[in-house]
Scaffold this active site. Structure first.
Site, PDB file in Angstrom:
ATOM      1  N   LYS A 298       0.837  -1.210   0.000  1.00  0.00           N
ATOM      2  CA  LYS A 298       0.000   0.000   0.000  1.00  0.00           C
ATOM      3  C   LYS A 298       0.870   1.258   0.000  1.00  0.00           C
ATOM      4  CE  LYS A 298      -3.685  -2.560   2.117  1.00  0.00           C
ATOM      5  NZ  LYS A 298      -4.318  -3.091   3.297  1.00  0.00           N
TER       6      LYS A 298
ATOM      7  N   GLN B 272      -5.464  -2.243   9.118  1.00  0.00           N
ATOM      8  CA  GLN B 272      -5.132  -3.534   8.506  1.00  0.00           C
ATOM      9  C   GLN B 272      -5.740  -4.675   9.324  1.00  0.00           C
ATOM     10  OE1 GLN B 272      -3.697  -3.901   5.579  1.00  0.00           O
ATOM     11  NE2 GLN B 272      -3.576  -6.110   5.636  1.00  0.00           N
TER      12      GLN B 272
ATOM     13  N   ASP C  49     -11.771   1.344   2.655  1.00  0.00           N
ATOM     14  CA  ASP C  49     -11.967  -0.100   2.436  1.00  0.00           C
ATOM     15  C   ASP C  49     -13.393  -0.409   1.960  1.00  0.00           C
ATOM     16  OD1 ASP C  49      -9.747  -1.786   2.896  1.00  0.00           O
ATOM     17  OD2 ASP C  49      -9.867  -1.477   5.066  1.00  0.00           O
TER      18      ASP C  49
HETATM   19  N1  GUN Z   1      -6.244  -7.443   5.193  1.00  0.00           N
HETATM   20  C1  GUN Z   1      -6.149  -8.125   4.024  1.00  0.00           C
HETATM   21  N2  GUN Z   1      -6.750  -7.431   3.038  1.00  0.00           N
HETATM   22  C2  GUN Z   1      -7.230  -6.296   3.592  1.00  0.00           C
HETATM   23  C3  GUN Z   1      -7.944  -5.175   3.077  1.00  0.00           C
HETATM   24  O1  GUN Z   1      -8.281  -5.072   1.895  1.00  0.00           O
HETATM   25  N3  GUN Z   1      -8.252  -4.202   3.988  1.00  0.00           N
HETATM   26  C4  GUN Z   1      -7.910  -4.290   5.291  1.00  0.00           C
HETATM   27  N4  GUN Z   1      -8.268  -3.282   6.093  1.00  0.00           N
HETATM   28  N5  GUN Z   1      -7.266  -5.312   5.801  1.00  0.00           N
HETATM   29  C5  GUN Z   1      -6.930  -6.308   4.949  1.00  0.00           C
END
Ligand code: GUN
Length: 281
Positions: free
Chosen positions: A51, A95, A118
């Protein structure tokens, strides 16, 4: 044909970088994404690194806040509320997964709907199902982009989604329905799953089991989207939910793991951050 999410996401990120470069003059600043990472799980650390790199490629300002595994739920919720109030922050992502003593549901609903990049907030989920403007979850959004870029016509097709999670299965089924596919949602306990998957002209697999879908389950010419990210129990390498080598010759298009859906998720996260920024102007 193997659909490269890596290539498509690189193209889209380059376009976003051009757009973001115009923002300082227009709005006096660039979008700002804050990622909160609790603990040191290697999978989560690697996602967050991806990210950060995507933010750098698109010119989005990013801050990663790392907290120890021992942070309390109250402390984490207080941090989120502080970021909700901070006008310089456009997107907040916590996350997942989180340590067991922290309620993911509480965390998700504490992030303000406007900063929920998200698309997990109950109000964003409800808006999606009511066809109202909303932030669409990144993986489902990325899957539709991939199918369209590969020239797969969705309207009128029979789509089967294996998996019913809030994060992928349910929203991708809804997006396919909105594109006028006829959608069946199946899962690991579906009786005679192969008879269901055989009808699929578009097959999306999001179940988290290495090589769960075998070649005999897939019809000739199907478009196969593999959302799985698993470790192969034998080799320890990354592998998807479908048996790629066996299914690739049968499929009209198929996504690889890694390099298929994963890069599109991060690309759509960048897009959602820009959308949240623009809505706040
Ligand atoms: N953990 C794995 N994929 C994601 C995601 O797309 N968003 C978040 N917040 N956590 C994750």
């Amino acid at each position: 044909m193997i659909i490269s999410g890596k290539e498509l996401s690189a193209t889209l990120k380059a376009q976003m970088a051009e757009t973001v470069a115009t923002f300082p003059e227009k709005y006096g600043r660039v979008p700002h994404l804050v990622v909160i990472l609790v603990g040191n799980d290697p999978g989560s650390v690697s996602y967050v690194t991806g990210k950060v790199k995507a933010c750098e490629a698109t010119g989005i300002k990013n801050t990663t806040i790392r907290k120890p595994e021992t942070i309390t739920e109250d402390e984490l919720l207080a941090l989120i509320r502080e970021l909700n109030e901070d006008d310089s922050v456009d997107g907040i992502l916590v996350q997942l997964p989180l340590p067991k003593h922290i309620s993911e549901a509480k965390v998700i609903e504490t992030i303000s709907k406007e900063k929920d990049v998200d698309g997990f907030h109950p109000l964003n989920v409800a808006a999606l199902w009511q066809k109202q403007p909303c932030t669409v979850a990144c993986t489902p959004k990325g899957i539709i982009r991939l199918l369209k870029a590969a020239g797969v016509q969705i309207a009128g097709k029979r789509a089967v989604v294996i998996g019913r999670s809030n994060i992928v299965g349910l929203p991708v089924a809804k997006l396919l329905l909105d594109e006028n596919a006829t959608v069946t949602i199946a899962h690991s306990r579906t009786a005679d799953l192969a008879s269901v998957t055989h009808s699929a002209e578009i097959l999306v697999v999001a179940i988290g089991k290495p090589r769960f879908v075998t070649a005999d389950m897939v019809s000739e010419g199907a478009a196969v989207i593999d959302v799985g990210v698993n470790r192969d129990p034998q080799t320890g390498k990354l592998c998807g939910d479908v048996d790629f080598e066996a299914i690739e010759p049968k499929a009209s298009v198929i996504t690889p793991v890694p390099g298929g859906v994963g890069p599109m998720t991060i690309c759509c996260l960048m897009e959602n951050t820009i959308e949240c920024f623009l809505r706040r102007q």
